[in-house]
Design an enzyme around this catalytic site. Structure first.
Site, short mmCIF file in Angstrom:
data_model
loop_
_atom_site.label_atom_id
_atom_site.label_comp_id
_atom_site.label_asym_id
_atom_site.label_seq_id
_atom_site.Cartn_x
_atom_site.Cartn_y
_atom_site.Cartn_z
N HIS A 171 0.92 -1.32 -0.20
CA HIS A 171 0.17 0.00 0.06
C HIS A 171 1.04 1.33 0.01
O HIS A 171 1.95 1.10 0.75
CB HIS A 171 -0.92 0.14 1.18
CG HIS A 171 -1.70 -1.15 1.14
ND1 HIS A 171 -1.56 -2.30 1.71
CD2 HIS A 171 -3.17 -1.24 1.35
CE1 HIS A 171 -2.56 -3.19 1.60
NE2 HIS A 171 -3.68 -2.21 1.48
N CYS A 172 0.52 2.27 -0.83
CA CYS A 172 1.19 3.51 -0.93
C CYS A 172 0.29 4.65 -1.18
O CYS A 172 -0.35 4.60 -2.17
CB CYS A 172 2.34 3.37 -1.79
SG CYS A 172 3.45 4.87 -1.85
#
Length: 353
Positions: free
Chosen positions: A115-116
């Site tokens: 996740h970013c």
């Protein structure tokens, strides 16, 4: 196209989406059912059909359509990374604003980043990093912090879990639904589960590799996964059940895309709380059905927040009300609500590749 806030309307007991995605009552009940758990049997769609009083062919047809419409992201095992010998941490970076997109795109190419997001805070780039037993999590974090566009970095490993488990109520019939993996006041393990040998070539490792894949929508989907793993279907299902029993697998279930499912108001709330009050506050937060995740994490002088909650609601009004309820029930007035400004990456961790 993602759902807008105005894209949801109640019409004769059905949910109609302006994006041309149509979810009827049976769809909604189906989505609720397979989010909670998916039958670990040779013919799982037959079991789902009996529960909904429809045919297995209709179950498969509806799931296929909901996947095509990007409501269902994936149907697969959801594993506990630590129980497999993996380590993970939430990492927050302060990045030069003019280089935020460059940083987000570059970091998202890291295989361990699942996740970013760009968020509206001093630490404006948030990511989840997960690495296998052969990698050094701390060194990986140092390497990310050393990139030229990073001004400062904080590493926030979870020290305790109060709740984990996204459930997006689609039918409106289970407001207090609890998933199997939701727990209270559990210290995270720091090594793989001793009951299983995940060494290269082992059957448990082979089972993990196939169970994490998106389930094929066929009559006997586990037989296909079993062939890929080089074992019998009964052996794969037995291992899957053992993974659940030992909490190596949190659940086998469907994961939905929040906004496509009508949950367009999502935020991470970070709470400042004294250590001796963390368990009490964590239990309060975990009891709220709108909270999907609640963790205790490390603090820093310039970032004193130790409890983290993920909140999913359909509207901004509902989100604001939920945060107000959490403030009132916990008595914690010092908090930050972080919104996602941009999503650079959102994927599942892939184990033992």
């Amino acid at each position: 196209m993602a759902l807008s806030l105005e894209g949801i309307a109640q019409v004769k007991g059905e949910i109609t989406l302006e994006t041309m995605v149509h979810i009827d009552k049976i769809d909604a009940k189906l989505l609720d059912l397979i989010q909670k758990s998916f039958p670990l049997t040779s013919r799982p769609f037959d079991a789902i059909a009996r529960e909904l009083a429809i045919s297995p062919e209709e179950v498969k047809s509806r799931i296929t359509r909901l996947k095509s419409d990007s409501i269902i992201r994936q149907i697969s095992a959801i594993f506990d990374s630590a129980a497999l010998g993996y380590r993970s941490a939430l990492i927050a970076l302060e990045v030069k604003p003019e280089l935020l997109d460059t940083a987000g795109a570059t970091i998202s190419r890291h295989s361990g980043v699942s996740h970013c997001y760009a968020r509206d805070a001093k630490y404006n780039l948030w990511l989840t990093l997960t690495v296998g037993p052969e990698s050094d999590l701390e060194q990986e974090a140092v390497d990310l912090a050393g990139m030229e566009w990073v001004e400062s970095c904080i590493t926030l490993p979870a020290t305790k879990i109060y709740k984990i488990g996204v459930f997006l109520d689609m039918a409106g019939e289970t407001p207090s639904a609890r998933l199997k993996e939701q727990t209270s006041n559990r210290t995270l393990p720091n090594s793989q589960h001793p009951a299983f040998d995940f060494a290269p070539g082992s059957e448990p490792r082979a089972a993990v590799r196939v169970l994490q894949k998106d389930l094929p929508i066929i009559d006997t989907p586990f037989s296909e996964l079993a062939r890929e793993a080089g074992m019998r279907e009964s052996e794969l299902l037995s291992l899957a059940c053992m993974f659940l029993e030992k909490n190596v697998m949190r659940r086998f279930a469907a994961v939905l895309k929040h906004q496509r499912a009508g949950y367009s108001a999502n935020a991470m709330a970070c709470w400042k709380v004294e250590p001796e009050k963390a368990d009490e506050a964590g239990a309060i937060f975990a009891a709220n059905p709108a909270v999907s995740h609640c963790y205790e994490r490390a603090t820093y002088p310039d970032w004193p927040y130790s409890l983290y909650t993920m909140i999913h609601r359909r509207t901004e009004e509902e989100l604001s009300q939920t945060i107000s309820d959490l403030v009132n029930s916990s008595g914690l007035p010092d908090y930050r609500v972080l919104r996602t400004v941009k999503e650079y990456k959102k994927s599942r961790v892939k184990y033992f590749l």
